[in-house]
Design a protein around this motif. Structure first.
Motif, PDB file in Angstrom:
ATOM      1  N   ILE A 131      12.818  42.046   8.303  1.00  0.00           N
ATOM      2  CA  ILE A 131      14.182  42.107   7.753  1.00  0.00           C
ATOM      3  C   ILE A 131      14.981  40.893   8.209  1.00  0.00           C
ATOM      4  O   ILE A 131      15.723  40.292   7.436  1.00  0.00           O
ATOM      5  CB  ILE A 131      14.885  43.428   8.170  1.00  0.00           C
ATOM      6  CG1 ILE A 131      14.252  44.611   7.420  1.00  0.00           C
ATOM      7  CG2 ILE A 131      16.385  43.364   7.921  1.00  0.00           C
ATOM      8  CD1 ILE A 131      14.659  45.967   7.955  1.00  0.00           C
ATOM      9  N   LYS A 132      14.827  40.524   9.460  1.00  0.00           N
ATOM     10  CA  LYS A 132      15.583  39.388  10.014  1.00  0.00           C
ATOM     11  C   LYS A 132      15.094  38.035   9.498  1.00  0.00           C
ATOM     12  O   LYS A 132      15.895  37.116   9.327  1.00  0.00           O
ATOM     13  CB  LYS A 132      15.499  39.399  11.541  1.00  0.00           C
ATOM     14  CG  LYS A 132      16.266  40.516  12.181  1.00  0.00           C
ATOM     15  CD  LYS A 132      16.083  40.470  13.690  1.00  0.00           C
ATOM     16  CE  LYS A 132      16.794  41.633  14.353  1.00  0.00           C
ATOM     17  NZ  LYS A 132      16.569  41.646  15.801  1.00  0.00           N
ATOM     18  N   LYS A 133      13.776  37.893   9.263  1.00  0.00           N
ATOM     19  CA  LYS A 133      13.213  36.569   9.025  1.00  0.00           C
ATOM     20  C   LYS A 133      12.740  36.286   7.605  1.00  0.00           C
ATOM     21  O   LYS A 133      12.625  35.125   7.224  1.00  0.00           O
ATOM     22  CB  LYS A 133      12.047  36.330   9.987  1.00  0.00           C
ATOM     23  CG  LYS A 133      12.470  36.316  11.442  1.00  0.00           C
ATOM     24  CD  LYS A 133      11.297  36.146  12.367  1.00  0.00           C
ATOM     25  CE  LYS A 133      11.758  36.185  13.815  1.00  0.00           C
ATOM     26  NZ  LYS A 133      10.636  36.071  14.743  1.00  0.00           N
ATOM     27  N   SER A 134      12.460  37.301   6.825  1.00  0.00           N
ATOM     28  CA  SER A 134      11.864  37.065   5.513  1.00  0.00           C
ATOM     29  C   SER A 134      12.906  36.719   4.466  1.00  0.00           C
ATOM     30  O   SER A 134      13.962  37.345   4.389  1.00  0.00           O
ATOM     31  CB  SER A 134      11.088  38.297   5.050  1.00  0.00           C
ATOM     32  OG  SER A 134      10.542  38.067   3.769  1.00  0.00           O
ATOM     33  N   LYS A 135      12.571  35.751   3.642  1.00  0.00           N
ATOM     34  CA  LYS A 135      13.395  35.409   2.480  1.00  0.00           C
ATOM     35  C   LYS A 135      12.802  36.046   1.221  1.00  0.00           C
ATOM     36  O   LYS A 135      13.400  36.000   0.159  1.00  0.00           O
ATOM     37  CB  LYS A 135      13.461  33.885   2.293  1.00  0.00           C
ATOM     38  CG  LYS A 135      13.999  33.141   3.499  1.00  0.00           C
ATOM     39  CD  LYS A 135      15.443  33.481   3.752  1.00  0.00           C
ATOM     40  CE  LYS A 135      15.994  32.650   4.895  1.00  0.00           C
ATOM     41  NZ  LYS A 135      16.695  33.397   5.886  1.00  0.00           N
ATOM     42  N   ILE A 136      11.614  36.626   1.363  1.00  0.00           N
ATOM     43  CA  ILE A 136      10.951  37.320   0.258  1.00  0.00           C
ATOM     44  C   ILE A 136      11.423  38.775   0.283  1.00  0.00           C
ATOM     45  O   ILE A 136      11.503  39.385   1.351  1.00  0.00           O
ATOM     46  CB  ILE A 136       9.415  37.237   0.416  1.00  0.00           C
ATOM     47  CG1 ILE A 136       8.970  35.781   0.407  1.00  0.00           C
ATOM     48  CG2 ILE A 136       8.700  38.033  -0.673  1.00  0.00           C
ATOM     49  CD1 ILE A 136       7.532  35.566   0.811  1.00  0.00           C
ATOM     50  N   PRO A 137      11.739  39.358  -0.884  1.00  0.00           N
ATOM     51  CA  PRO A 137      12.170  40.763  -0.900  1.00  0.00           C
ATOM     52  C   PRO A 137      11.145  41.685  -0.241  1.00  0.00           C
ATOM     53  O   PRO A 137       9.934  41.457  -0.344  1.00  0.00           O
ATOM     54  CB  PRO A 137      12.298  41.065  -2.390  1.00  0.00           C
ATOM     55  CG  PRO A 137      12.552  39.737  -3.026  1.00  0.00           C
ATOM     56  CD  PRO A 137      11.755  38.752  -2.206  1.00  0.00           C
ATOM     57  N   LEU A 138      11.661  42.714   0.417  1.00  0.00           N
ATOM     58  CA  LEU A 138      10.827  43.671   1.154  1.00  0.00           C
ATOM     59  C   LEU A 138      10.973  45.068   0.584  1.00  0.00           C
ATOM     60  O   LEU A 138      12.061  45.463   0.159  1.00  0.00           O
ATOM     61  CB  LEU A 138      11.272  43.753   2.620  1.00  0.00           C
ATOM     62  CG  LEU A 138      11.177  42.511   3.479  1.00  0.00           C
ATOM     63  CD1 LEU A 138      11.916  42.727   4.785  1.00  0.00           C
ATOM     64  CD2 LEU A 138       9.727  42.177   3.728  1.00  0.00           C
ATOM     65  N   LEU A 139       9.879  45.805   0.618  1.00  0.00           N
ATOM     66  CA  LEU A 139       9.916  47.231   0.351  1.00  0.00           C
ATOM     67  C   LEU A 139       9.345  47.889   1.591  1.00  0.00           C
ATOM     68  O   LEU A 139       8.163  47.716   1.908  1.00  0.00           O
ATOM     69  CB  LEU A 139       9.083  47.592  -0.878  1.00  0.00           C
ATOM     70  CG  LEU A 139       8.926  49.096  -1.142  1.00  0.00           C
ATOM     71  CD1 LEU A 139      10.295  49.758  -1.373  1.00  0.00           C
ATOM     72  CD2 LEU A 139       8.006  49.337  -2.315  1.00  0.00           C
TER      73      LEU A 139
END
Length: 144
Positions: A131-139
């Protein structure tokens, strides 16, 4: 959406992740990349390689994990979804982000485990790190 990155941790709840990835891949005609980030090599974390039996045991574990990933991938292919399995070693959060970028992932699917107070005080969960580091959407899929 063409590439869905699914992070598998082998804690016996990966079927929830596989089901959600399948559902999305079918809806968007996307490819599923099943990826397990294995613990890094001992030299990476500052320890010597150790005796041969330790290296042999580790190699056996990695083969079993890769075989299981391939088995999951084959099941998805039989159900009509393009899929590939990868096993990578390294620091979990950083490797998930690095591999997802390399594979041009449009979405990262990973599980979320609720941890107790002590764990939260001393460790950061993979999902929080992403959540803190990714620029790619997360599920994030809640794992009970």
């Amino acid at each position: 959406m063409k590439n869905i990155f699914v992070s598998i941790d082998f804690k016996e709840q990966e079927q929830l992740l596989l089901d959600k990835a399948f559902e999305l891949a079918k809806a968007f005609d996307a490819k599923i990349w099943l990826v397990h980030i294995a613990a890094p090599e001992p030299d990476f974390v500052g320890y010597g390689v150790g005796p041969q039996y330790v290296r042999a045991m580790r190699a056996s574990e990695l083969r079993e994990e890769h075989h299981l990933l391939q088995k999951y991938s084959q099941k998805l292919i039989k159900k009509g979804v393009e899929s590939e399995a990868l096993l990578v070693q390294g620091a979990t959060v950083e490797m998930i982000i690095k591999e997802a970028k390399k594979l041009d992932a449009d979405l990262i699917i990973t599980g979320h485990h609720d941890h107790n107070f002590l764990y939260k005080a001393f460790m950061e969960s993979v999902s929080n790190g992403l959540i803190k580091k990714s620029k790619i959407p997360l599920l994030l899929v809640p794992l009970i």
